[in-house]
Write an enzyme that holds these catalytic residues in place. Structure first.
Site, PDB file in Angstrom:
ATOM      1  N   GLU A   1       8.105 -15.600 -10.030  1.00  0.00           N
ATOM      2  CA  GLU A   1       7.389 -14.377  -9.638  1.00  0.00           C
ATOM      3  C   GLU A   1       7.028 -13.490 -10.820  1.00  0.00           C
ATOM      4  OE1 GLU A   1       9.343 -11.653  -6.917  1.00  0.00           O
ATOM      5  OE2 GLU A   1      11.279 -12.031  -7.802  1.00  0.00           O
TER       6      GLU A   1
ATOM      7  N   CYS B   1       0.832  -1.200   0.000  1.00  0.00           N
ATOM      8  CA  CYS B   1       0.000   0.000   0.000  1.00  0.00           C
ATOM      9  C   CYS B   1       0.872   1.258   0.000  1.00  0.00           C
ATOM     10  CB  CYS B   1      -0.948   0.083   1.177  1.00  0.00           C
ATOM     11  SG  CYS B   1      -2.088  -1.291   1.282  1.00  0.00           S
TER      12      CYS B   1
ATOM     13  N   HIS C   1      16.221 -37.553  -4.073  1.00  0.00           N
ATOM     14  CA  HIS C   1      15.396 -37.829  -2.891  1.00  0.00           C
ATOM     15  C   HIS C   1      13.932 -37.415  -3.110  1.00  0.00           C
ATOM     16  CE1 HIS C   1      18.954 -38.983  -0.750  1.00  0.00           C
ATOM     17  NE2 HIS C   1      19.543 -37.862  -1.147  1.00  0.00           N
TER      18      HIS C   1
ATOM     19  N   ASN D   1      -2.185   2.059   5.709  1.00  0.00           N
ATOM     20  CA  ASN D   1      -1.283   0.978   5.324  1.00  0.00           C
ATOM     21  C   ASN D   1      -0.981   0.185   6.584  1.00  0.00           C
ATOM     22  OD1 ASN D   1       0.746  -0.670   4.344  1.00  0.00           O
ATOM     23  ND2 ASN D   1       2.286   0.971   4.248  1.00  0.00           N
ATOM     24  N   GLY D   2      -1.135  -1.125   6.539  1.00  0.00           N
ATOM     25  CA  GLY D   2      -0.896  -1.957   7.722  1.00  0.00           C
ATOM     26  C   GLY D   2      -2.061  -2.904   7.912  1.00  0.00           C
TER      27      GLY D   2
ATOM     28  N   ARG E   1       4.320  -0.307  -4.658  1.00  0.00           N
ATOM     29  CA  ARG E   1       4.014  -0.826  -3.320  1.00  0.00           C
ATOM     30  C   ARG E   1       2.722  -1.645  -3.293  1.00  0.00           C
ATOM     31  NH1 ARG E   1       6.962   2.007   0.619  1.00  0.00           N
ATOM     32  NH2 ARG E   1       5.552   1.157   2.163  1.00  0.00           N
TER      33      ARG E   1
ATOM     34  N   TRP F   1      -2.601  -2.816  -1.825  1.00  0.00           N
ATOM     35  CA  TRP F   1      -2.237  -4.228  -1.962  1.00  0.00           C
ATOM     36  C   TRP F   1      -3.185  -4.958  -1.019  1.00  0.00           C
ATOM     37  CZ3 TRP F   1      -0.366  -8.275   1.121  1.00  0.00           C
ATOM     38  CH2 TRP F   1       0.145  -9.369   0.425  1.00  0.00           C
TER      39      TRP F   1
ATOM     40  N   LYS G   1      12.996 -15.884  -9.311  1.00  0.00           N
ATOM     41  CA  LYS G   1      12.858 -14.858 -10.357  1.00  0.00           C
ATOM     42  C   LYS G   1      11.863 -15.313 -11.405  1.00  0.00           C
ATOM     43  CE  LYS G   1      14.032 -12.108  -8.849  1.00  0.00           C
ATOM     44  NZ  LYS G   1      14.686 -11.876  -7.611  1.00  0.00           N
TER      45      LYS G   1
ATOM     46  N   GLU H   1      17.343 -18.644  -6.178  1.00  0.00           N
ATOM     47  CA  GLU H   1      17.073 -17.297  -6.677  1.00  0.00           C
ATOM     48  C   GLU H   1      16.592 -17.355  -8.130  1.00  0.00           C
ATOM     49  OE1 GLU H   1      16.501 -14.572  -5.472  1.00  0.00           O
ATOM     50  OE2 GLU H   1      16.908 -13.058  -6.993  1.00  0.00           O
TER      51      GLU H   1
ATOM     52  N   LYS I   1       6.374  -4.302  -3.853  1.00  0.00           N
ATOM     53  CA  LYS I   1       7.814  -4.129  -3.658  1.00  0.00           C
ATOM     54  C   LYS I   1       8.209  -4.107  -2.187  1.00  0.00           C
ATOM     55  CE  LYS I   1      11.947  -3.334  -5.216  1.00  0.00           C
ATOM     56  NZ  LYS I   1      12.611  -4.514  -5.794  1.00  0.00           N
TER      57      LYS I   1
HETATM   58  O1  M6R Z   1      12.894  -5.218   0.834  1.00  0.00           O
HETATM   59  P1  M6R Z   1      13.379  -6.593   1.200  1.00  0.00           P
HETATM   60  O2  M6R Z   1      14.716  -6.910   0.613  1.00  0.00           O
HETATM   61  O3  M6R Z   1      13.356  -6.865   2.656  1.00  0.00           O
HETATM   62  O4  M6R Z   1      12.336  -7.571   0.511  1.00  0.00           O
HETATM   63  C1  M6R Z   1      12.396  -8.956   0.698  1.00  0.00           C
HETATM   64  C2  M6R Z   1      11.512  -9.679  -0.276  1.00  0.00           C
HETATM   65  O5  M6R Z   1      10.190  -9.261  -0.140  1.00  0.00           O
HETATM   66  C3  M6R Z   1      11.960  -9.477  -1.731  1.00  0.00           C
HETATM   67  O6  M6R Z   1      13.282  -9.854  -1.932  1.00  0.00           O
HETATM   68  C4  M6R Z   1      11.052 -10.284  -2.680  1.00  0.00           C
HETATM   69  O7  M6R Z   1      11.243 -11.657  -2.484  1.00  0.00           O
HETATM   70  C5  M6R Z   1      11.298  -9.907  -4.137  1.00  0.00           C
HETATM   71  N1  M6R Z   1      10.037  -9.832  -4.846  1.00  0.00           N
HETATM   72  C6  M6R Z   1      12.151 -10.884  -4.857  1.00  0.00           C
HETATM   73  O8  M6R Z   1      12.372 -10.552  -6.178  1.00  0.00           O
END
Ligand code: M6R
Length: 579
Positions: free
Chosen positions: A459, A2, A475, A98-99, A27, A72, A456, A452, A574
């Site tokens: 997402e 948000c 396994h 927000n929260g 956000r 969000w 990527k 990672e 984000k």
């Molecule tokens: O702002 P932060 O680094 O604490 O955020 C952590 C995760 O939310 C962030 O890395 C998220 O997994 C990304 N979407 C990954 O690309």
């Protein structure tokens, strides 16, 4: 999670709020809304839309005091009713939030005898609660109301009869921008820099009252307090795409420069007298932490434990005096990482933040902070922030061990060559962008690289992808292998190369197709891989930096070919400021 913006001044508020919402859209982007006290009627008028901020364009409301919000969704679907701002029953009070208000059902039950609710949100209770407590003084009504709230909030409130915005914070970020005959408030500085570089960060349980010519801050007891004014040094050009199709691909291309910039930063003096190091983070930052474990243990020989913050905070961790707790976070606002940090502090550990956003809550609460030099990261999928976190971890290992890591200085030049692999990544993406499942495997220091790479891809392209330690395949996950489930194998020429090759052969023997990330000059790998992306040769400890770049490019190319909204993937945001 948000985005909030508020404006009070002499200018028309609508387009200022709209522009601010565009900057904050990363956000959250489920719905958006603006509420302004109409200068002709004196009444609050709302304009809401489901989906993107863009939809609010061209529907101006005239007035110089207003609030905006980009949502969000947590409680209730992205509908017009659930979009903020929310009004009380009289329509005189508008709030953006927000929260999460955890006791909202209890409050709703109490309030609904007298008040009519029009949304499913937790936030709407705040508007009715303030209305219940309002006796002519908005700040007092807000103060009384927040005493009843259990949960987290960044809150902005206007009343149609008042020329002020009241702001309150507990657990969700909010920052005030000080202008000339105007003042603003926003979830983060990206929405303020066009108007002012002088800001005040509110801390938890503080409140503020913004008027056109003044800003007053109050502590939890309602006592007026003075706060530091911080001058921010943001360059807005960083928030533009500069000719690239998406922020994500621009940010991938910035990585060589970011490696150089980060290597130039000054490390704080951290005394190496720790028994253990705990690294805690979420998502991509957690993957950086996992690589960090290998780096710090191999190079500095200090035992390191890595946990995701959402688990660490509830596991009653055995941590205390003599331990170093490291929080890694791009935004510096991630709710779980912040809670884990507070817990570690309470238990007596020394705390260090590896943070990208200056003055963010986690940065401010850590004993020491090392700021990564990634600049503003806008793409929701983290790329350049990850690289800068890895570089800081190498530097930390050097500083704690007093020994240099060979090859670190040449890494930026090698990353530049790796970024050029975009065309190769596109070629491979064309072959695979229609599949439904992907596997990523790696070993040792590149096991987190596999995690990672999978994160990527999933997402931004919505293809199901799993990252596995290559040795674990037999396994269970090897059961998934068919010619329709490609595997990305991270197999640089390193100490576990022959083990990786065995695992690749096991996949080939089951008709699996393999995309290998291999070291330049490794011709043998062609025997086991259908496609190969070569990365420059470097020291084993540094391979995660070069190996992740083609994975970012592959994920980007696949997502783009699938016409996905790369910079704003569905359901994500984000900055994750809720639990
Ligand atoms: O702002 P932060 O680094 O604490 O955020 C952590 C995760 O939310 C962030 O890395 C998220 O997994 C990304 N979407 C990954 O690309």
């Amino acid at each position: 999670m948000c985005g909030i913006i508020g404006y009070i001044g002499s200018k028309e508020a609508y387009n200022i709020l709209l522009q601010g919402l565009k900057r904050l859209e990363y956000r959250g982007y489920d719905s958006a809304g603006i509420g302004i006290t109409d200068s002709k009627t004196g009444k609050i008028v709302l304009n809401k839309a489901v989906g993107r901020v863009e939809k609010l364009k061209g529907k101006e409301i005239k007035g110089t005091i207003g609030l905006g919000h980009t949502r969000w969704a947590t409680h209730g679907k992205p509908t017009l009713e659930n979009a903020h701002p929310h009004l009380d029953c009289s329509g005189k009070i508008a709030i953006v939030h927000n929260g999460i208000i955890e006791n909202y059902l209890e409050l709703k039950d109490r309030l609904k005898k007298k008040h009519t609710f029009s949304s499913e949100t937790d936030s709407e209770v705040i508007a009715h609660l303030i209305s219940e407590n309002y006796k002519g003084d908005l700040r007092k009504a807000v103060m009384e109301s927040i005493n009843d709230l259990y949960g987290t909030y960044a809150l902005c409130i206007i009343h149609q009869d008042k020329k002020e915005i009241v702001v309150a914070r507990n657990g969700s970020p909010i920052v005030i921008g000080l202008g000339e005959k105007e003042n603003l408030v926003a979830s983060d500085v990206s929405a303020l820099v066009e108007h002012t570089k002088r800001v005040i960060y509110l801390d938890d349980l503080e409140m503020a009252v913004l008027k056109q010519d003044s800003v007053e801050i109050f502590d939890k007891d309602g006592k007026k307090i003075e706060k530091n004014i911080v001058t921010i040094d943001w360059d807005l050009t960083q928030a533009e795409k500069a000719g690239f199709k998406h922020f994500m691909v621009k940010e991938i291309h910035e990585q060589p420069d970011i490696i150089r910039n980060t290597l130039n930063l000054e490390m704080p003096k951290i005394k190496n007298d720790f028994k253990r190091i705990f690294i805690v983070a979420c998502g991509t930052a957690w993957h950086a932490g996992l690589v960090g474990k290998y780096i710090l243990e191999k190079h500095a020989r200090i035992p390191v434990t890595v946990d995701v913050a959402s688990e660490f905070r509830y596991m009653d961790p055995i941590i205390g005096k003599g331990d170093l707790f490291i929080a890694i976070s791009q935004s510096g606002e991630t709710a779980d990482t912040l809670a884990a940090l507070r817990l570690a502090k309470k238990k007596g550990a020394k705390t260090l933040g590896i943070i990208n956003v200056m003055n963010s809550t986690i940065a401010r609460e850590c004993d020491d902070v090392i700021y990564t030099r990634a600049g503003i990261e806008i793409g929701v999928a983290s790329t350049k922030a990850y690289i800068s976190q890895l570089i800081v971890l190498y530097m930390l290992a050097e500083s704690l061990s007093g020994k240099e890591i060979n090859g670190l200085k040449d890494l930026a030049a090698k990353a530049l060559k790796t970024v050029d692999l975009k065309v190769k990544a596109q070629e491979i993406a064309k072959k695979y962008f229609r599949v439904y499942n992907f596997l990523f495997i790696g070993r040792n220091i590149n096991y987190p690289t596999a995690l990672e790479g999978a994160l990527k891809l999933k997402e931004i392209s919505y293809i199901h992808a799993e990252g596995y330690s290559a040795g674990e395949m037999k396994h269970g996950p090897i059961a998934l292998v068919t010619d329709q489930v490609p595997t990305v194998a991270i197999a640089p020429k390193d100490s576990v190369y022959s083990k990786m090759v065995s695992n690749m052969q096991e996949i080939k023997a089951r008709n699996g197709r393999i995309i290998a990330i291999a070291t330049e000059g490794d011709k043998d790998i062609a025997r086991y891989a259908d496609d190969i992306i070569y990365i420059p040769k470097t020291e084993e400890i540094l391979t995660p930096v070069l190996a992740v770049i083609p994975l970012q490019l592959l994920a980007y190319s696949i997502a783009d070919m699938r016409d996905c909204d790369v910079d704003k993937p569905r359901n994500l945001a984000k900055s994750v400021t809720v639990e």
